[in-house]
Design an enzyme around this catalytic site. Structure first.
Site, mmCIF file in Angstrom:
data_model
loop_
_atom_site.group_PDB
_atom_site.id
_atom_site.type_symbol
_atom_site.label_atom_id
_atom_site.label_comp_id
_atom_site.label_asym_id
_atom_site.label_seq_id
_atom_site.Cartn_x
_atom_site.Cartn_y
_atom_site.Cartn_z
ATOM 1 N N LYS A 1 21.623 -53.417 -31.082
ATOM 2 C CA LYS A 1 21.012 -52.178 -31.562
ATOM 3 C C LYS A 1 19.536 -52.373 -31.881
ATOM 4 O O LYS A 1 19.112 -53.468 -32.258
ATOM 5 C CB LYS A 1 21.859 -51.647 -32.716
ATOM 6 C CG LYS A 1 21.322 -51.700 -34.033
ATOM 7 C CD LYS A 1 22.257 -51.136 -35.074
ATOM 8 C CE LYS A 1 21.693 -51.693 -36.364
ATOM 9 N NZ LYS A 1 21.923 -50.979 -37.558
ATOM 10 N N LYS B 1 24.434 -59.847 -42.277
ATOM 11 C CA LYS B 1 23.178 -60.140 -42.984
ATOM 12 C C LYS B 1 23.293 -61.425 -43.803
ATOM 13 O O LYS B 1 22.308 -62.136 -43.982
ATOM 14 C CB LYS B 1 22.798 -58.983 -43.905
ATOM 15 C CG LYS B 1 22.320 -57.741 -43.181
ATOM 16 C CD LYS B 1 21.678 -56.777 -44.166
ATOM 17 C CE LYS B 1 21.237 -55.488 -43.526
ATOM 18 N NZ LYS B 1 20.756 -54.511 -44.521
ATOM 19 N N LYS C 1 14.944 -52.881 -37.248
ATOM 20 C CA LYS C 1 13.697 -53.249 -37.916
ATOM 21 C C LYS C 1 13.580 -54.750 -38.055
ATOM 22 O O LYS C 1 12.488 -55.285 -38.168
ATOM 23 C CB LYS C 1 13.686 -52.685 -39.338
ATOM 24 C CG LYS C 1 13.469 -51.219 -39.470
ATOM 25 C CD LYS C 1 13.595 -50.833 -40.945
ATOM 26 C CE LYS C 1 13.770 -49.347 -41.111
ATOM 27 N NZ LYS C 1 14.231 -48.978 -42.447
HETATM 28 P P1 AMP Z 1 18.148 -48.478 -41.920
HETATM 29 O O1 AMP Z 1 16.921 -48.729 -41.147
HETATM 30 O O2 AMP Z 1 19.159 -49.552 -41.707
HETATM 31 O O3 AMP Z 1 17.922 -48.124 -43.348
HETATM 32 O O4 AMP Z 1 18.801 -47.196 -41.254
HETATM 33 C C1 AMP Z 1 18.414 -45.877 -41.553
HETATM 34 C C2 AMP Z 1 19.205 -44.903 -40.731
HETATM 35 O O5 AMP Z 1 18.904 -45.081 -39.358
HETATM 36 C C3 AMP Z 1 20.723 -45.026 -40.853
HETATM 37 O O6 AMP Z 1 21.318 -43.748 -40.847
HETATM 38 C C4 AMP Z 1 21.103 -45.809 -39.652
HETATM 39 O O7 AMP Z 1 22.427 -45.560 -39.257
HETATM 40 C C5 AMP Z 1 20.092 -45.311 -38.623
HETATM 41 N N1 AMP Z 1 19.822 -46.328 -37.619
HETATM 42 C C6 AMP Z 1 19.250 -47.540 -37.798
HETATM 43 N N2 AMP Z 1 19.141 -48.200 -36.634
HETATM 44 C C7 AMP Z 1 19.673 -47.378 -35.675
HETATM 45 C C8 AMP Z 1 19.845 -47.475 -34.251
HETATM 46 N N3 AMP Z 1 19.455 -48.536 -33.567
HETATM 47 N N4 AMP Z 1 20.411 -46.433 -33.627
HETATM 48 C C9 AMP Z 1 20.777 -45.349 -34.294
HETATM 49 N N5 AMP Z 1 20.647 -45.179 -35.611
HETATM 50 C C10 AMP Z 1 20.099 -46.181 -36.309
#
Ligand code: AMP
Ligand code: TRP
Length: 336
Positions: free
Chosen positions: A199, A113, A202
Site C-alpha cells: 500500500k 509496526k 507515509k
Molecule cells: P494514516 O496516514 O495512516 O493516518 O491514514 C489516514 C487515512 O488514510 C485512513 O483512513 C487510512 O485508511 C487512509 N489511507 C492511508 N493509506 C492509504 C492507502 N494507501 N490507500 C487508501 N487509503 C489509505
C-alpha cells in the site's frame, strides 16, 4: 429526523499522499452534506512511534489547511485537534480497563509496526486502537469512513463498545453507540508506485513510491515516469498478474472523475508510453486547485487558528457529555 453522525481522523505525521486523499478525505468531502461530521487531526496517535517534537505542531496545522483545501465544509463539518479535547485521553484510559490485552495483541497494524520498532516498542503503539475507539465512541458516531487498513480497528471499537454496554449498561440501555464502518471499494487501497502489491504509505522510505498532495507538477511527472509497470501492451483492470496496472488505472479513473468502464475502454489498446503522460496530466490537474487553496489558507493563519479554536470548543461539548455518561455508568463519584 436529525442527520447521522460521521467521524474520522488522520494522523499528523507528515505529508498526505494520494492514498490518504482517495482512501479518506475525498470520500468525506463527497458525503459530508448528508451527515453531521467531526473530522480531526490525530496528533496523539502520531506520537505512538518515535516523533520529532520540533515538527509535530506544524504538521498538525498543515493538516488542518489540507482538510479545508480538499473541500471540508465548515457548515456541516467540525474540524479539531485531538489533543485539544482532553476527553479523548481520559476515555481511552477508561476503555483500557475493560479491554482484554489479547484483543490488542492480535491487531495486524500493531504487529507490523512493532516489528519495525524492535525492542523499543512503546505501550502507546499497542494501545493505539483503544485511543481510536475513544475517538469514535465519544461522539456517538453512526458511521466511520476509513480505508480498508483500518477495518480491524473498527471491529475492535465495536467490540469494546459492546463490552462496556454489557458490563455497565442498565436495563438494556446502552452506554455507548456501536458505530458502523464505511469503507469504499474503489480507492480503498491505493498501492505504492514502486510495488503494486504494497500500500502507498507515509512511512515508505522511498519518495518515489507515493505522490503527495502538495507535490509540484515536476515531482509528479518524475514519479509517474519512474513508477513500476509491466511489459504487456494493452491496459486492463483486475488482472491479478498486473497489480501495478490495476493501481495506475484506478488512479487515473479516480483523479479524472471517470467511470471504470470509461477508463477500461479508453486504455485497452494503450501502451505505457501513451498512458503515463495522460495520468501525469490528470494528477497535476486534480491536485492544482487543492494546492492553490492550501497556499491561500497558509497565508491566513489567524483564520485557521480561529477555526481550530471553534472546532475544539464544539467537539469538547459533545465529547464531555459522553465522558460523563461513561463515568457515571462505571460508578465514579461525580465531582462536587
Ligand atoms: P494514516 O496516514 O495512516 O493516518 O491514514 C489516514 C487515512 O488514510 C485512513 O483512513 C487510512 O485508511 C487512509 N489511507 C492511508 N493509506 C492509504 C492507502 N494507501 N490507500 C487508501 N487509503 C489509505
Ligand atoms: N488510525 C487512523 C489511521 O491511521 C486514524 C484515526 C485515529 C482514526 N482515530 C480515528 C480514523 C478515529 C477514524 C476514526 O488512519
Amino acid at each position: 429526523m436529525s442527520k447521522q453522525r460521521v467521524l474520522s481522523g488522520i494522523q499528523t505525521t507528515g505529508n498526505l499522499h494520494l492514498g490518504n486523499y482517495l482512501g479518506a478525505i475525498r470520500n468525506w468531502v463527497e458525503i459530508q452534506q448528508d451527515y453531521d461530521n467531526f473530522f480531526f487531526f490525530a496528533d496523539l496517535h502520531a506520537i505512538t512511534v518515535p516523533h520529532d517534537a520540533k515538527v509535530l505542531a506544524a504538521n498538525t496545522f498543515n493538516l488542518a489547511a489540507i482538510y479545508l483545501a480538499c473541500g471540508i465544509d465548515l457548515n456541516c463539518s467540525t474540524i479539531f485537534v485531538q489533543s485539544h479535547v482532553s476527553a479523548h485521553s481520559e476515555l481511552a484510559w477508561l476503555l483500557n480497563c475493560v479491554t482484554p490485552l489479547n484483543w490488542l495483541e492480535r491487531m495486524i497494524q500493531f504487529k507490523e509496526k512493532a516489528v519495525k520498532q524492535g525492542e523499543n516498542v512503546g505501550v502507546g503503539l499497542l494501545d493505539y486502537p483503544v485511543l481510536m475507539a475513544a475517538d469514535i465512541l465519544l461522539y456517538d458516531a453512526d458511521k466511520v469512513p476509513v480505508g480498508e487498513d483500518q477495518k480491524q480497528h473498527l471491529e475492535l471499537t465495536r467490540d469494546i463498545a459492546g463490552r462496556v454496554n454489557d458490563q455497565f449498561g442498565k436495563k438494556k440501555q446502552p452506554v455507548l453507540k456501536v458505530p458502523e464502518p464505511m469503507i469504499r471499494k474503489e480507492g480503498a487501497r491505493v498501492m505504492s508506485l514502486a510495488d503494486g502489491t504494497k500500500k502507498m504509505s507515509k512511512s515508505d522510505p522511498s519518495e518515489l513510491s507515493r505522490i503527495d498532495l502538495l507535490d509540484p507538477p515536476d515531482a509528479i511527472t518524475r514519479k509517474i515516469k519512474k513508477c513500476k509497470t509491466d511489459p504487456v501492451k494493452g491496459l486492463a483492470f483486475d488482472d491479478p498478474e498486473r497489480p501495478e496496472c490495476h493501481n495506475l488505472l484506478t488512479l487515473y479513473q479516480l483523479l479524472g472523475n471517470k467511470t471504470k468502464q470509461e477508463v477500461a475502454a479508453e486504455c485497452q489498446d494503450m501502451g505505457w508510453g501513451q498512458f503515463k503522460p495522460l495520468l501525469t496530466e490528470t494528477a497535476v490537474e486534480a491536485l492544482k486547485p487543492i494546492q492553490v487553496k492550501y497556499n491561500e489558507l497558509m497565508d491566513n493563519q489567524d483564520y485557521l487558528n480561529s477555526v481550530l479554536r471553534d472546532g475544539a470548543a464544539k467537539a469538547s461539548s459533545v465529547a464531555n457529555q459522553t465522558l460523563v455518561r461513561v463515568k457515571d455508568a462505571m460508578g465514579f463519584l461525580p465531582p462536587m
